[in-house]
Design an enzyme around this catalytic site. Structure first.
Site, PDB file in Angstrom:
ATOM      1  N   ASN A 152      -9.040 -11.228  23.039  1.00 32.57           N
ATOM      2  CA  ASN A 152      -9.855 -10.037  23.334  1.00 32.57           C
ATOM      3  C   ASN A 152     -10.826 -10.405  24.446  1.00 32.57           C
ATOM      4  O   ASN A 152     -11.033 -11.597  24.711  1.00 32.57           O
ATOM      5  CB  ASN A 152     -10.533  -9.509  22.056  1.00 32.57           C
ATOM      6  CG  ASN A 152     -11.645 -10.415  21.552  1.00 32.57           C
ATOM      7  OD1 ASN A 152     -12.559 -10.782  22.310  1.00 32.57           O
ATOM      8  ND2 ASN A 152     -11.580 -10.801  20.282  1.00 32.57           N
ATOM      9  N   ASP A 199      -9.803 -17.839  13.387  1.00 34.15           N
ATOM     10  CA  ASP A 199     -10.338 -16.480  13.254  1.00 34.15           C
ATOM     11  C   ASP A 199     -10.352 -15.988  11.809  1.00 34.15           C
ATOM     12  O   ASP A 199     -10.639 -14.822  11.554  1.00 34.15           O
ATOM     13  CB  ASP A 199      -9.517 -15.495  14.106  1.00 34.15           C
ATOM     14  CG  ASP A 199     -10.038 -15.407  15.532  1.00 34.15           C
ATOM     15  OD1 ASP A 199     -11.210 -15.771  15.776  1.00 34.15           O
ATOM     16  OD2 ASP A 199      -9.269 -14.953  16.418  1.00 34.15           O
ATOM     17  N   ASN A 249     -10.197  -8.383   8.722  1.00 32.74           N
ATOM     18  CA  ASN A 249      -8.835  -8.169   9.215  1.00 32.74           C
ATOM     19  C   ASN A 249      -7.738  -8.567   8.225  1.00 32.74           C
ATOM     20  O   ASN A 249      -6.560  -8.495   8.549  1.00 32.74           O
ATOM     21  CB  ASN A 249      -8.633  -8.920  10.531  1.00 32.74           C
ATOM     22  CG  ASN A 249      -9.561  -8.429  11.613  1.00 32.74           C
ATOM     23  OD1 ASN A 249     -10.296  -9.201  12.214  1.00 32.74           O
ATOM     24  ND2 ASN A 249      -9.570  -7.131  11.850  1.00 32.74           N
ATOM     25  N   ARG A 268      -4.888  -2.907  18.447  1.00 36.96           N
ATOM     26  CA  ARG A 268      -4.353  -3.833  17.450  1.00 36.96           C
ATOM     27  C   ARG A 268      -3.407  -3.123  16.474  1.00 36.96           C
ATOM     28  O   ARG A 268      -2.308  -3.593  16.247  1.00 36.96           O
ATOM     29  CB  ARG A 268      -5.484  -4.512  16.696  1.00 36.96           C
ATOM     30  CG  ARG A 268      -6.418  -5.330  17.584  1.00 36.96           C
ATOM     31  CD  ARG A 268      -5.703  -6.485  18.235  1.00 36.96           C
ATOM     32  NE  ARG A 268      -6.573  -7.347  19.004  1.00 36.96           N
ATOM     33  CZ  ARG A 268      -7.240  -8.368  18.499  1.00 36.96           C
ATOM     34  NH1 ARG A 268      -7.170  -8.662  17.223  1.00 36.96           N
ATOM     35  NH2 ARG A 268      -7.988  -9.117  19.291  1.00 36.96           N
ATOM     36  N   HIS A 272     -11.320  -2.910  18.063  1.00 35.53           N
ATOM     37  CA  HIS A 272     -11.124  -2.586  16.646  1.00 35.53           C
ATOM     38  C   HIS A 272     -12.045  -1.405  16.321  1.00 35.53           C
ATOM     39  O   HIS A 272     -13.177  -1.351  16.826  1.00 35.53           O
ATOM     40  CB  HIS A 272     -11.565  -3.753  15.744  1.00 35.53           C
ATOM     41  CG  HIS A 272     -10.506  -4.778  15.466  1.00 35.53           C
ATOM     42  ND1 HIS A 272     -10.781  -6.131  15.476  1.00 35.53           N
ATOM     43  CD2 HIS A 272      -9.192  -4.653  15.117  1.00 35.53           C
ATOM     44  CE1 HIS A 272      -9.675  -6.797  15.159  1.00 35.53           C
ATOM     45  NE2 HIS A 272      -8.697  -5.932  14.949  1.00 35.53           N
ATOM     46  N   ASP A 325     -13.902  -0.982  13.854  1.00 40.17           N
ATOM     47  CA  ASP A 325     -15.206  -1.381  13.312  1.00 40.17           C
ATOM     48  C   ASP A 325     -16.153  -1.948  14.371  1.00 40.17           C
ATOM     49  O   ASP A 325     -17.301  -2.276  14.071  1.00 40.17           O
ATOM     50  CB  ASP A 325     -15.046  -2.350  12.127  1.00 40.17           C
ATOM     51  CG  ASP A 325     -14.544  -3.739  12.523  1.00 40.17           C
ATOM     52  OD1 ASP A 325     -14.225  -3.956  13.718  1.00 40.17           O
ATOM     53  OD2 ASP A 325     -14.471  -4.608  11.640  1.00 40.17           O
ATOM     54  N   CYS A 372     -17.076  -7.560  10.744  1.00 38.93           N
ATOM     55  CA  CYS A 372     -15.816  -8.317  10.853  1.00 38.93           C
ATOM     56  C   CYS A 372     -15.819  -9.527   9.922  1.00 38.93           C
ATOM     57  O   CYS A 372     -14.756  -9.984   9.509  1.00 38.93           O
ATOM     58  CB  CYS A 372     -15.612  -8.835  12.271  1.00 38.93           C
ATOM     59  SG  CYS A 372     -15.778  -7.620  13.552  1.00 38.93           S
TER      60      CYS A 372
HETATM   61  N1  ARG Z   1     -11.340 -13.092  17.507  1.00 37.59           N
HETATM   62  C1  ARG Z   1     -10.967 -12.097  16.564  1.00 37.59           C
HETATM   63  C2  ARG Z   1      -9.775 -11.307  17.102  1.00 37.59           C
HETATM   64  O1  ARG Z   1      -9.752 -11.043  18.273  1.00 37.59           O
HETATM   65  C3  ARG Z   1     -12.109 -11.180  16.250  1.00 37.59           C
HETATM   66  C4  ARG Z   1     -11.819 -10.218  15.164  1.00 37.59           C
HETATM   67  C5  ARG Z   1     -12.946  -9.263  14.903  1.00 37.59           C
HETATM   68  N2  ARG Z   1     -12.719  -8.526  13.746  1.00 37.59           N
HETATM   69  C6  ARG Z   1     -13.013  -7.243  13.569  1.00 37.59           C
HETATM   70  N3  ARG Z   1     -12.839  -6.731  12.391  1.00 37.59           N
HETATM   71  N4  ARG Z   1     -13.401  -6.472  14.548  1.00 37.59           N
HETATM   72  O2  ARG Z   1      -8.879 -10.943  16.395  1.00 37.59           O
END
Ligand code: ARG
Length: 264
Positions: free
Chosen positions: A20, A63, A69, A134, A165, A167, A258
């Site tokens: 990301n 992660d 997630n 995603r 995302h 969230d 997250c």
């Molecule tokens: N580095 C992780 C990814 O890119 C961060 C995830 C963040 N999670 C979230 N629920 N927004 O997958």
């Protein structure tokens, strides 16, 4: 009502890859500070009466700290995530093992990508579901099968890669109020959202500080950082604003929400 949050300690956290726009291998988290920030967040949750459980971190899953997630608890079941990027796929079996002790696990078809509470939350009796970066658009049909009859899905297309995302771009904070990142949604999604309640747009700074990535429990709102303005807005809405710094996790594109998988 009781609230449970599952978290995963950041023992193996790091920027091992870039999936990301926030992630840069050259900009590694300070792991000592990350551990402090994570412990602090956990202690805040406990101090306000949240029941916190912990997953065992796994080597090679940097992660995994972002437990949101892992999947989505729905009516006693747990819809296990299908990650979009292969880098995060090794986490799945650990999430499955942990959550299978509490829920009946549901697996989605392989071609349907879904990143759990990163892209989905329940509010106002409906499921708010994000897609575009995603989770696949067709996750909607799969999730629908597990909702109560007549339960609606508000399907929202994300368009800003920095807020990849749901969230990171939207939070329901109760009483019909949503914290929202301006420009994060497609025009159509924006229209849908406006029908659902009162939209409070975050300033650019608050958005970048992941204010939408918050946890609300009773009258508490826990977030990385809020500007004076946002604090005032939230105080007027009767919130106790609790800042819990997550600078090291923002380097990976995640913050308070997250780091937490919420279930009842
Ligand atoms: N580095 C992780 C990814 O890119 C961060 C995830 C963040 N999670 C979230 N629920 N927004 O997958």
């Amino acid at each position: 009502m009781k609230m449970n949050i599952t978290m995963c300690p950041p023992d193996y956290f790091g920027i091992d890859y870039e999936i990301n726009p926030w992630m840069h291998k050259k900009n590694q988290p300070d792991i000592v500070l990350a551990k402090k920030q994570w412990e602090n967040l956990k202690n805040i949750f406990k101090s306000i009466g949240v029941n916190v459980s912990e997953l065992t971190p796994q080597k090679g899953c940097p992660d995994m700290v972002f437990v949101a997630n892992a999947g989505l608890p729905i009516n006693g079941k747990f819809i296990l995530s299908n990650f979009a990027f292969k880098e995060r796929m090794p986490e799945v079996k650990h999430f499955e093992k942990f959550f299978s002790e509490k829920f009946e696990i549901i697996k989605l078809p392989k071609d349907v990508k879904f990143e759990g509470q990163g892209d989905a939350f329940f509010a106002k009796g409906k499921l708010f579901l994000g897609y575009g970066f995603r989770s696949s658009k067709k996750a909607k049909d799969e999730l629908k099968k597990h909702l109560k009859q007549g339960q609606d899905i508000v399907h929202l297309k994300l368009k800003n890669p920095n807020f990849y995302h749901l969230d990171t771009a939207l939070a329901y904070i109760g009483d019909d109020n949503f914290l929202t990142v301006k420009g994060a949604f497609s025009e159509e999604a924006e229209k849908k959202l406006k029908k659902e309640g009162n939209i409070i747009y975050l300033s650019d700074d608050d958005a970048k500080n992941f204010a939408a990535n918050c946890i609300v429990f009773e009258r508490n709102i826990i977030l990385n950082k809020a500007s004076k303005n946002l604090k005032n807005t939230l105080k007027k809405l009767n919130f106790n604003v609790i800042e819990s710094k997550t600078s090291e996790f923002i380097k990976s594109g995640g913050s308070v929400r997250c780091l937490s998988l919420v279930w009842q």
